[in-house]
Design an enzyme around this catalytic site. Sequence first.
Site, short mmCIF file in Angstrom:
data_model
loop_
_atom_site.label_atom_id
_atom_site.label_comp_id
_atom_site.label_asym_id
_atom_site.label_seq_id
_atom_site.Cartn_x
_atom_site.Cartn_y
_atom_site.Cartn_z
N LEU A 82 0.83 -1.21 0.00
CA LEU A 82 0.00 0.00 0.00
C LEU A 82 0.86 1.25 0.00
CD1 LEU A 82 -2.84 -0.82 2.55
CD2 LEU A 82 -3.02 -0.66 0.08
N GLY A 83 2.05 1.17 0.58
CA GLY A 83 2.91 2.34 0.63
C GLY A 83 4.15 2.09 1.45
N HIS B 109 -0.77 7.07 7.82
CA HIS B 109 0.14 6.07 8.40
C HIS B 109 1.59 6.32 7.95
CE1 HIS B 109 1.19 1.81 9.60
NE2 HIS B 109 2.09 1.99 8.64
N GLU B 110 1.79 6.47 6.65
CA GLU B 110 3.16 6.60 6.14
C GLU B 110 3.79 7.93 6.54
OE1 GLU B 110 4.61 4.10 5.12
OE2 GLU B 110 2.96 2.78 4.57
N ASP C 55 7.93 0.74 20.20
CA ASP C 55 7.76 1.84 19.26
C ASP C 55 8.32 3.14 19.83
OD1 ASP C 55 5.88 2.41 21.20
OD2 ASP C 55 4.19 2.64 19.82
N THR D 287 -3.83 5.53 4.46
CA THR D 287 -2.49 5.02 4.14
C THR D 287 -1.48 6.15 4.18
OG1 THR D 287 -3.37 3.21 2.80
CG2 THR D 287 -1.09 3.88 2.38
N THR E 53 1.48 3.84 24.21
CA THR E 53 0.87 2.85 23.32
C THR E 53 1.16 1.46 23.87
OG1 THR E 53 2.85 2.88 21.92
CG2 THR E 53 1.01 4.30 21.27
N HIS F 172 5.35 7.59 9.83
CA HIS F 172 6.72 7.07 9.74
C HIS F 172 7.70 8.18 9.34
CE1 HIS F 172 5.67 2.96 10.42
NE2 HIS F 172 5.03 2.79 9.27
N TRP G 285 3.51 -2.22 17.42
CA TRP G 285 3.97 -3.48 18.01
C TRP G 285 5.49 -3.57 18.07
CZ3 TRP G 285 1.89 -2.91 13.18
CH2 TRP G 285 2.67 -3.30 12.10
#
Length: 421
Positions: free
Chosen positions: A174-175, A214-215, A237, A211, A242, A218, A226
């Site tokens: 997805l990316g 999310h990216e 993380d 998406t 979290t 990063h 996780w």
Amino acid sequence: MTTTDLPAAQPTRRSCAVMDVHRRLLTESESYRVARTQIENLTIELERLEADRGVARVPVVVHVVARTPAEDITAEQVHSQIDVLNRDFRATNPDTADVPAPFQGLVADPQIEFHLATTDPAGNPTDGITRTSTTVNGFGADDQVKFTARGGQDAWPADRYLNLWVCQLGGGLLGYAQFPGGPPETDGVVILQSAFGTTGTARAPFDLGRTATHEIGHYLNLFHIWGDDGTGCRGSDEVDDTPNAGGPNYGRPAFPHVTCSNGPHGDLFMDYMDYVDDAAMVMFSAGQVARMSACLTGVRTSLWAGEPVPTAPGTPAPGGPGAGPAPEPPSGEAPEPPAGEVPEPPGGGTEPAPGTVAVPGRVESVGTPIVVAGPGTLDVFAVGPDQTLYHKRWADGGWQPSQTGWESLGRAGGDGGSPRQ
């Protein structure tokens, strides 16, 4: 040429190649390994300072790389993605109401807004979208889409623009993004064209623009929730609020989903940094916001703020890890140090005053320092050639701990009194 040559296919489960890119760069590039260590140590210090930087407005260029007319997404689709980002990164998305009650207190506003660039690198007017015709059926996570000579489109200067590439990706991706600290020519985010925005080619279950959310997480130095250790429950993380999770969640999980002894509430699977469907990811936590803020205040400052970083004579030009303009101080609050009194980075200068740190090395071997403006202060961070993080502060008309001395914050990489300990 290492791009894939697969036909277009919509993935049914989220897959992100950021860790593949990260591990490849760690293997290939010593400068990336050094930069990542410096950035992680600086992140800890900037999180500790808890400075309020205000809203960061980030200019974006979207590089549409298409083989067919169907892949050449419309401006409307691009704008729909920017709208999603501006809701998600200000916590104004209505679906934060879906966060279970035990986690509602974690929802936080990253204070980041995005806008399509209005001028290109040469200063010419632009709509913030480039369009490139390619013969490549499907790109991979090898950064080929980021180079015109390889069927993609060259990046715009990464210190001035967030580069988003939208293309057909193969291999079920997805990316993917590049963590801060990597090569500027590949810095940015790549998104599958059918997982970008909310209109046009966007297809369920990845048709809500998450998406890119999310990216970009990063890109702003967030890891998966996780800890990227498979299902071992030993990863981290680097965010305290979290809960540790036993691997990625997919689809639309039912609350609670307990793993890694994290009951009674279980995984924070509704977080943007998990692998759930677009409709199930709705929030960043306060700890993640603090980490992104440290990234924007530090290594990615030049994207959104202010004047060039002040440097001492003889220091390298900006462009190394952590280089970039400093935030513009609030009007009338953060004083400018007198001309000629900007501190020389560790490795240069005269002998420090008694009781302060003598820093070994030479100016030429040290990257450009990072300067952080706070109310009434300037904080300067630099990593010396001995791989120690150093700090000094301008306040009350002078440098602390002294004009020529620096405070040692511990060695990078966890040896000899690292700030992590």
